[in-house]
Design a protein around this motif. Sequence first.
Motif, PDB file in Angstrom:
ATOM      1  N   THR A  11      34.361 -29.503 -12.644  1.00  0.00           N
ATOM      2  CA  THR A  11      34.986 -29.039 -13.811  1.00  0.00           C
ATOM      3  C   THR A  11      35.291 -30.454 -14.687  1.00  0.00           C
ATOM      4  N   SER A 184      46.549 -25.677 -17.518  1.00  0.00           N
ATOM      5  CA  SER A 184      45.573 -24.914 -16.367  1.00  0.00           C
ATOM      6  C   SER A 184      46.116 -24.266 -15.279  1.00  0.00           C
ATOM      7  N   ASN A 251      38.220 -23.483 -13.526  1.00  0.00           N
ATOM      8  CA  ASN A 251      39.599 -24.043 -13.607  1.00  0.00           C
ATOM      9  C   ASN A 251      40.607 -22.855 -13.109  1.00  0.00           C
ATOM     10  N   GLY A 267      39.471 -33.077 -10.801  1.00  0.00           N
ATOM     11  CA  GLY A 267      39.184 -33.131 -12.426  1.00  0.00           C
ATOM     12  C   GLY A 267      38.869 -34.476 -12.830  1.00  0.00           C
TER      13      GLY A 267
END
Length: 312
Positions: A11, A184, A251, A267
């Motif tokens: 990601t 997130s 995510n 990430g």
Amino acid sequence: MLLFIILGITTGGFIPLQTSINSQLSQKVRTPFLSSLISFLVGTIFLLILSLSTGLGIPLLNGSLASLPWWGYLGGIIGMVCLTINIFLFPILGSVQTVIIPMVGQILMSVVIDNFGWFYAKTSPLSLTKLIGLILVVIGIMVTIALPSILSKRTKQAKTTNKSKKLIWQIIALLDGFAFSIESTINGHVGTVLKTPIYSAFLTFIIASIILIFVNLFQGNFKYIKYIPKEHTPWWNFLGGIIGGINIFINAFLVPQIGIGLATILGLLGQIIISLIIDNWGFLGAEINKINKLQITGILTIILGIITIELI
């Protein structure tokens, strides 16, 4: 756990790819706001098709939105604010600070969220071992990004700005990193409440798209659409939205499983690795800057920090 680590790094790796693609589209349409709108609309359509093809139906029409807390709708808004801030950071702070300060902000906020379990996140109290691992991660980021640019004098400098104004923008850059981690975490919880991360990603994209439509209307940017065919825009310039949709989707799945702290660090590691690969071979039209031993050392330091956080 290995699968989660691979997904987390992947990601992060999507981000520089998406940034490079959207930057080139922005040059074609003359404004980053129209480029972002196109990207978000493409991502929205992609997520709709993905939802339909997996048998989930049309997203958000099953009444599940009523289960969301009020802050569950902030993911798309925060994403838009972060995008706008990033437009202004680069010319004021320069390339190194624009990358590093938000990264550090992401790590700091993810630690706080993990420690206190904010936004219904998986709780992971801060320990001495974890703190040492986090310090190693930050050192690794500095070694990988800042030192090579300083030593080779390749750093793209910021425009002349008085110290007090620059300090304000440095604080804004740090808050920008905080916001990314909050976004997130929110998306992760939304994915849990809506029973699928696809719905979470779709909600983020549809909210961001609506905001961007009004922004572009206000600025009168839709007249620049004519440049897409005139500039012979390649098809892959429209893939940024699909990459972004996959990124948010993964995510939203990952954060509830491993926590925002580890998801953020993995990430960032993926983001750095793919950025270096793009620079090393000049992919997507990037200027070629060969990977050096110092950057490899920095990456290994970040990996050591991750191992310290998770395994020691």
